[in-house]
Write a protein that holds these residues in place. Structure first.
Motif, PDB file in Angstrom:
ATOM      1  N   PRO A 125      19.627   3.451  10.142  1.00  0.00           N
ATOM      2  CA  PRO A 125      19.397   3.398   8.630  1.00  0.00           C
ATOM      3  C   PRO A 125      18.293   5.309   9.007  1.00  0.00           C
ATOM      4  O   PRO A 125      17.509   5.834   9.171  1.00  0.00           O
ATOM      5  CB  PRO A 125      17.985   2.646   7.974  1.00  0.00           C
ATOM      6  N   GLY A 126      19.065   6.134   8.402  1.00  0.00           N
ATOM      7  CA  GLY A 126      18.778   7.684   7.873  1.00  0.00           C
ATOM      8  C   GLY A 126      19.561   8.632   8.970  1.00  0.00           C
ATOM      9  O   GLY A 126      20.579   8.848   8.643  1.00  0.00           O
ATOM     10  N   LEU A 127      18.935   8.551  10.098  1.00  0.00           N
ATOM     11  CA  LEU A 127      19.514   9.034  10.735  1.00  0.00           C
ATOM     12  C   LEU A 127      20.217   8.276  11.740  1.00  0.00           C
ATOM     13  O   LEU A 127      19.908   7.537  12.186  1.00  0.00           O
ATOM     14  CB  LEU A 127      19.163  10.113  12.360  1.00  0.00           C
ATOM     15  N   ASP A 128      21.260   7.620  11.541  1.00  0.00           N
ATOM     16  CA  ASP A 128      22.451   6.780  13.366  1.00  0.00           C
ATOM     17  C   ASP A 128      22.497   7.571  14.421  1.00  0.00           C
ATOM     18  O   ASP A 128      21.917   8.559  14.843  1.00  0.00           O
ATOM     19  CB  ASP A 128      23.939   6.430  12.482  1.00  0.00           C
ATOM     20  N   GLY A 129      23.523   6.604  15.718  1.00  0.00           N
ATOM     21  CA  GLY A 129      22.569   6.754  17.452  1.00  0.00           C
ATOM     22  C   GLY A 129      23.710   8.610  17.461  1.00  0.00           C
ATOM     23  O   GLY A 129      23.347   9.103  18.254  1.00  0.00           O
ATOM     24  N   PHE A 130      24.553   8.092  16.919  1.00  0.00           N
ATOM     25  CA  PHE A 130      25.602   9.599  16.567  1.00  0.00           C
ATOM     26  C   PHE A 130      24.761  10.667  16.551  1.00  0.00           C
ATOM     27  O   PHE A 130      25.152  11.569  17.684  1.00  0.00           O
ATOM     28  CB  PHE A 130      26.848   9.740  16.712  1.00  0.00           C
ATOM     29  N   GLN A 131      23.985  10.776  15.293  1.00  0.00           N
ATOM     30  CA  GLN A 131      23.381  11.391  14.629  1.00  0.00           C
ATOM     31  C   GLN A 131      22.792  12.660  15.676  1.00  0.00           C
ATOM     32  O   GLN A 131      22.686  13.883  15.588  1.00  0.00           O
ATOM     33  CB  GLN A 131      23.189  11.384  13.697  1.00  0.00           C
ATOM     34  N   ALA A 132      21.686  11.092  16.300  1.00  0.00           N
ATOM     35  CA  ALA A 132      20.646  11.168  17.216  1.00  0.00           C
ATOM     36  C   ALA A 132      20.735  12.093  18.291  1.00  0.00           C
ATOM     37  O   ALA A 132      20.372  13.323  18.543  1.00  0.00           O
ATOM     38  CB  ALA A 132      20.065  10.204  16.839  1.00  0.00           C
TER      39      ALA A 132
ATOM     40  N   ASP B 248      26.973   9.501  26.359  1.00  0.00           N
ATOM     41  CA  ASP B 248      27.781   9.833  27.984  1.00  0.00           C
ATOM     42  C   ASP B 248      28.590   8.042  28.161  1.00  0.00           C
ATOM     43  O   ASP B 248      29.325   8.263  28.877  1.00  0.00           O
ATOM     44  CB  ASP B 248      26.829   9.014  29.117  1.00  0.00           C
ATOM     45  N   ASN B 249      27.805   7.008  27.557  1.00  0.00           N
ATOM     46  CA  ASN B 249      28.381   5.450  27.924  1.00  0.00           C
ATOM     47  C   ASN B 249      28.543   4.436  26.549  1.00  0.00           C
ATOM     48  O   ASN B 249      27.315   5.012  25.774  1.00  0.00           O
ATOM     49  CB  ASN B 249      27.923   4.818  29.156  1.00  0.00           C
ATOM     50  N   ILE B 250      29.571   3.766  26.538  1.00  0.00           N
ATOM     51  CA  ILE B 250      29.152   3.079  25.133  1.00  0.00           C
ATOM     52  C   ILE B 250      28.791   1.458  25.590  1.00  0.00           C
ATOM     53  O   ILE B 250      29.633   0.897  26.639  1.00  0.00           O
ATOM     54  CB  ILE B 250      30.641   3.011  23.843  1.00  0.00           C
ATOM     55  N   LEU B 251      28.274   0.284  25.263  1.00  0.00           N
ATOM     56  CA  LEU B 251      27.944  -0.024  25.595  1.00  0.00           C
ATOM     57  C   LEU B 251      27.754  -1.563  24.141  1.00  0.00           C
ATOM     58  O   LEU B 251      26.922  -1.246  23.026  1.00  0.00           O
ATOM     59  CB  LEU B 251      26.619  -0.742  26.391  1.00  0.00           C
TER      60      LEU B 251
ATOM     61  N   ILE C  70      25.246   2.238  21.508  1.00  0.00           N
ATOM     62  CA  ILE C  70      25.187   0.519  22.282  1.00  0.00           C
ATOM     63  C   ILE C  70      25.708   0.553  20.643  1.00  0.00           C
ATOM     64  O   ILE C  70      24.851   0.106  19.660  1.00  0.00           O
ATOM     65  CB  ILE C  70      23.358  -0.898  22.099  1.00  0.00           C
ATOM     66  N   THR C  71      26.345  -0.547  20.021  1.00  0.00           N
ATOM     67  CA  THR C  71      26.878  -0.814  19.338  1.00  0.00           C
ATOM     68  C   THR C  71      27.838  -2.380  19.386  1.00  0.00           C
ATOM     69  O   THR C  71      27.762  -2.423  20.325  1.00  0.00           O
ATOM     70  CB  THR C  71      28.081   0.644  18.792  1.00  0.00           C
TER      71      THR C  71
ATOM     72  N   GLN D  26      35.864   5.806  17.080  1.00  0.00           N
ATOM     73  CA  GLN D  26      36.208   7.361  17.612  1.00  0.00           C
ATOM     74  C   GLN D  26      36.622   8.031  16.588  1.00  0.00           C
ATOM     75  O   GLN D  26      36.152   9.307  17.702  1.00  0.00           O
ATOM     76  CB  GLN D  26      38.344   6.601  17.244  1.00  0.00           C
ATOM     77  N   LYS D  27      36.894   8.702  15.389  1.00  0.00           N
ATOM     78  CA  LYS D  27      36.678   9.601  14.824  1.00  0.00           C
ATOM     79  C   LYS D  27      35.232  10.166  15.024  1.00  0.00           C
ATOM     80  O   LYS D  27      34.464  11.072  14.481  1.00  0.00           O
ATOM     81  CB  LYS D  27      36.754   9.235  13.503  1.00  0.00           C
ATOM     82  N   ASN D  28      34.197   9.349  15.359  1.00  0.00           N
ATOM     83  CA  ASN D  28      32.628  10.017  15.152  1.00  0.00           C
ATOM     84  C   ASN D  28      32.748   9.894  16.576  1.00  0.00           C
ATOM     85  O   ASN D  28      30.990  10.768  17.328  1.00  0.00           O
ATOM     86  CB  ASN D  28      32.289   8.404  14.514  1.00  0.00           C
ATOM     87  N   LEU D  29      33.703  10.220  17.751  1.00  0.00           N
ATOM     88  CA  LEU D  29      32.720   9.849  18.689  1.00  0.00           C
ATOM     89  C   LEU D  29      33.390  11.377  19.405  1.00  0.00           C
ATOM     90  O   LEU D  29      31.845  11.884  19.956  1.00  0.00           O
ATOM     91  CB  LEU D  29      33.612   8.684  19.917  1.00  0.00           C
ATOM     92  N   ALA D  30      33.180  12.222  18.886  1.00  0.00           N
ATOM     93  CA  ALA D  30      33.702  12.910  20.239  1.00  0.00           C
ATOM     94  C   ALA D  30      32.411  14.194  19.140  1.00  0.00           C
ATOM     95  O   ALA D  30      31.833  14.369  18.139  1.00  0.00           O
ATOM     96  CB  ALA D  30      34.801  13.974  19.215  1.00  0.00           C
TER      97      ALA D  30
END
Length: 205
Positions: free
Chosen positions: A137-144, A178-181, A160-161, A169-173
């Motif tokens: 909530p608030g600030l998601d992991g990618f934004q953080a 460094d990695n996704i689990l 972690i997702t 994909q649209k949010n990853l770039a």
């Protein structure tokens, strides 16, 4: 069910199953009666079977090419590298699992319940690695992660997702992850991902 609701349903189910499987794996390491151990094995098996059915029901799963992000191997045990790990996860059960598992390996664990707290803790402390849930909530992991990188912090980040990778994909770039689990994960996959970016988990002091 529209695509948005379908994706949220898929994410929420996988995230909940991750808690069942992960906490079950911790219970397996405790003293149990034969009957308790048998019941636990049925529980974990049922959760894993449900994950398999979810995967089979997603038409986009077959197009995924893996869970590794853009980063390659990084230096393991440089002098002065912190033995702390930051666990950023809003789900209480998943956060407890991650913290308990890593504390058993003598790592010092700091916890954040959302992206804002994760960013603030990274301003105040140094970490060997950051485990960052994507949906918070608030600030998601990618934004953080992006804010952490913008501050000049290069600590390895594992996202972690429970989402399908194609959903991300649209949010990853440009996020700095460094990695996704993907959830649900097991202890072996988690430690392997940490080892790749931060070195031998047993080297922490």
């Amino acid at each position: 069910m529209n695509q948005h609701n379908s994706g949220k349903w898929y994410h929420d189910i996988r995230s909940s199953l991750n808690g069942v499987i992960c906490m079950g794996s911790l219970l397996e390491e405790t003293e149990l009666t034969n009957e308790q151990r048998e019941l636990l094995s049925y529980m974990i098996h049922s959760a894993n079977k449900t994950v398999e059915m979810l995967e089979a029901g997603r038409t986009d799963i077959k197009h995924e090419k893996g869970t590794e992000g853009p980063a390659g191997e990084k230096a393991a045990a440089e002098n002065g590298v912190s033995s702390r790990i930051l666990v950023a996860e809003d789900d209480d059960i998943n956060r407890l699992y991650l913290s308990t598992l890593l504390k058993r390996r003598n790592w010092e664990i700091h916890e954040a319940v959302d992206g804002l707290q994760a960013v603030e803790l990274c301003r105040q402390n140094s970490y060997r690695i950051i485990l960052m849930d994507v949906s918070m909530p608030g600030l998601d992991g990618f934004q953080a992660a992006r804010q952490i990188r913008d501050s000049g912090n290069n600590t390895p980040i594992i996202a972690i997702t429970a989402h399908s990778l194609l959903d991300l994909q649209k949010n990853l770039a440009g996020t700095g992850v460094d990695n996704i689990l993907r959830k649900p994960f097991n202890e072996e996959n988690l430690l392997k991902a940490i080892h790749k970016l931060a070195g031998d988990i047993s080297s922490a002091s």
